[in-house]
Design an enzyme around this catalytic site. Structure first.
Site, mmCIF file in Angstrom:
data_model
loop_
_atom_site.group_PDB
_atom_site.id
_atom_site.type_symbol
_atom_site.label_atom_id
_atom_site.label_comp_id
_atom_site.label_asym_id
_atom_site.label_seq_id
_atom_site.Cartn_x
_atom_site.Cartn_y
_atom_site.Cartn_z
ATOM 1 N N ASN C 25 -5.182 12.788 -13.966
ATOM 2 C CA ASN C 25 -4.546 13.846 -13.172
ATOM 3 C C ASN C 25 -3.045 13.565 -13.031
ATOM 4 O OD1 ASN C 25 -4.253 11.887 -11.189
ATOM 5 N ND2 ASN C 25 -5.958 12.633 -9.962
ATOM 6 N N ASP C 214 -17.390 17.433 -13.802
ATOM 7 C CA ASP C 214 -16.447 16.675 -12.976
ATOM 8 C C ASP C 214 -15.160 17.469 -12.771
ATOM 9 O OD1 ASP C 214 -15.530 13.953 -11.846
ATOM 10 O OD2 ASP C 214 -13.970 14.426 -13.314
#
Lengths: 339, 339, 339
Positions: C25, C214
């Site tokens: 991320n 996810d």
């Protein structure tokens, strides 16, 4: 169980993964560029790990040279690639990593050696990428082994210095509509370097560059003979200059020499910054790729002869022929020695 | 609005995913090509699903045209893209899908409309890709709505026929070493079509082609002004011919027109089969992309003027100027209408 | 040298690779979905290899279940992931693979265990994917070890049968504009299955599905608390039905339960064929993901409470609470045992 032990040992490493459709051409042969990229990743990890086992600046291993390497057997989608890397020589500022690429058919259990190569790295400081760190020495099994490594080190050092001069040469542009000429198959691709192409200090992984080079060479080869083609070998590649994140990379391939059953393609990699125009283009890498053409049973096909135009092309053809004959003589000598 | 309800109904659809580093340039702006590719994926899914709600051959929706579209706001890594698609018109053999691209900052909750576009598809049989299937009719909320759709349908049909003639034009090659000329920034990339680029019947997704086009246009724009550049708008794109798996695609971009703060770049996509030489190269797609140059606060910068060489470049510049003025007039008219 | 030996042994395997920007991320934390996907690839390779060491049809190991697993420590870009897999139990038609995920910082030499999990596979014939092959038995170090494996096998078998009934439940749709409600953060993504997502027999890899799950769960969690979030654990996942190439996969996530410092998100995966609309959607997989919210020093933050609307949400909240308390009790019992 020995699995994690091999992983602890800082002097060897194994990478493996499944070969996917995107790794291969339409016929299902895995691209040579994928093989080179995985081998370089293994070399980069083991080299970086080794150079950080000492105190001082943290550093990354940057690829500076790959020795000539041959593709021994085709690899297919669904096979599992096992890449093993081992540090085999260290000088004060560089290290040699020998890498093997095995392909395993997990349905039949068959395994084959697909490639092996020697890669040279230098450790660049993360604080200052121009600063080359010292490499911790490895232990050799014998004095003879160390001596052989030293010879390989001296040989590649000399060759790297020789090729430096050649890098300033500029690529002549002329595409030619007549089939089987150099201009007809000459091809270029442009690639904008993205984050995934780069190391932690924002320079392009050597393996990414080699993958692009193989891609262009493959297009040149296919355009010349319009058949299924595969990478047969790659001559020594020297990485003269690093390529930074945000650069535009132009990769150009052109036929230099053709034997009965092989094509030699020169690949030139030029880089330039997108946002700093003043710095201009520079030659980052260059190398010779050899491709062969295959029929439906994966047997080599004859290659159409190359139509030469002008002195420059003739000179490059002669030089390619010399490389071809030299490498053939070496292969025969090796075979004789092994018998 | 009931997202998943609309998702059940076969006439609308939503795709969403996180924007990743590889979707963006070094400054963190998501490439316009990624936006176009995601919008086309949504259109392809909803179109294919709709055309298979009837009996007969199974088919896939193939993109034949994208209407002119504007990029309203920059999108950044870490934002979530929401693409919603709705079928808004069906003729006997084609359908119109309107697609919206929203970007959501999931940390602040802020949402913004980044793009909307109209895409036209035709259903090609999976048995025989040349066979165009019939499209099941949709129901309209009102007769007026249907009538407006029919007008859009007729307008795009006419325009597609007009542009057909222009597609045979050949790309003049001359790179030019002098900065701010057309030749200086002209760029080409070669892409070997892989499995991931393709639909179930092994033709390239329209979205993949648009992504490549945007990539080349971006390189041209950055070479001209050496700053951070972003896609501002794309003129209507017609997909004249399909591109098959295993093709080599050459995408070339060149500057045609420059206003104070924008650059118009013509992008031409030529395809040729790698292994069937006889078929030769063909022009598959062409379009005009408009880019703007941004400073560090994302504000538009002035663009260096274009140095024109020769009549051809002058003619293209004038044509670009006409498109620019026309689109400006349209925008002003729209603004006036909305007040 | 022990490297290739470990590779020969059919009962253990190691995969490793560098973590890249696209694996993480914006803050640099590697997504839990990447970890799960790599672990599944290791399990699939070792399982497939083992099941083909006998005569009979060639087969592929298809994932049918992953046991509950916890993410013990964050992983960052630039670290090297080492995934080791070992076959720990075989029944007549299934096998258990235990997989460990280690993250190595090659600059400091530090290594940490990031995850471990148990995966269950069944071998499906390549000729006929519905035909389940027999699994060659492995040798156990002790009778006790075999007995423990048999217990795990029976337990998971029972649980898989229980959850089968639940899979037909339909996803209630209503997104809700009010913050901190279930409807506010509920999210869906749609993915068109491509060749690279698939095995040799054209079904989606279990790891690819888990990565999508996810991703959606992460979006739900970030929407609820507007902070940096990471996967903390995943409850047992059962793969009820296979997903074929060319399918459209809809992955939906919704909050079910919130404790002081964690969020439980139910993720449902529905698949449908793009071109055979009549066959309808089916529930392929479902699971519960637990996420935590982190501050800038990677310390857990309190999570905003969940606003419950209606009986259904209340029921799911209570069920989630029961799972939470049960798993907490188990953890405490384990800690007590280890002291």
């Amino acid at each position: 169980m020995s699995v994690s032990q091999t992983c602890e040992a800082s002097s060897s490493l194994q990478i493996c993964r499944l070969m996917r459709p995107d790794d291969a051409n339409i016929v299902g042969n895995v691209h040579g560029g994928i093989v080179l990229k995985m081998m370089e990743e293994a070399g980069c990890i083991i080299g970086t790990r080794h150079c950080n086992t000492q105190s001082g600046d943290r550093c990354l291993a940057a690829l500076v040279r790959v020795e000539k390497t041959e593709f021994l057997t085709p690899i297919f989608i669904g096979e599992v690639a096992h890449v093993t890397a081992e540090i085999t020589y260290t000088s004060k500022h560089s290290l040699e990593v020998q890498v093997k690429f095995m392909a395993e058919n997990i349905l039949t259990g068959a395994k084959k050696l697909a490639n092996k190569a020697a890669l040279w790295y230098v450790p660049c400081s993360l604080q200052n990428v121009e600063k080359i760190m010292e490499v911790p020495a490895i232990k050799y099994a014998s004095a003879e082994q160390e001596e052989e490594g030293r010879k390989r080190y001296e040989a590649q050092k000399m060759e790297r210095q020789e090729t430096k001069a050649r890098t300033e040469e500029v690529m002549p542009p002329p595409p030619n509509p007549e089939q089987h000429t150099v201009g007809f198959s000459q091809s270029s691709l442009i690639h904008l370097v993205g984050p995934t192409d780069c190391t932690l200090h924002n320079y392009v992984h050597g393996g990414v560059t080699m993958k692009l080079m193989d891609e262009v060479a493959g297009i040149v080869a296919a355009r010349h003979c319009n058949t299924n083609i595969v990478t047969a070998s790659v001559d020594a590649i020297n990485f003269h200059r690093k390529i930074k994140k945000g650069s535009v990379v132009t990769v150009t391939g052109r036929l230099t020499f053709i034997s009965n059953k092989s094509m030699e393609i020169e690949v030139l990699v030029d880089a330039s910054s997108l946002v700093e125009a003043e710095k201009g283009k520079y030659r980052a890498v260059s190398a010779f790729f050899t491709f062969i053409s295959l029929d439906k049973d994966n047997k080599p096909l004859p290659v159409p002869p190359l139509k030469i135009n002008g002195e420059e092309e003739q000179r490059r053809f002669e030089e390619g022929k010399a490389r071809y004959l030299q490498s053939k003589a070496k292969r025969l000598a090796n075979q004789a020695r092994q018998q």
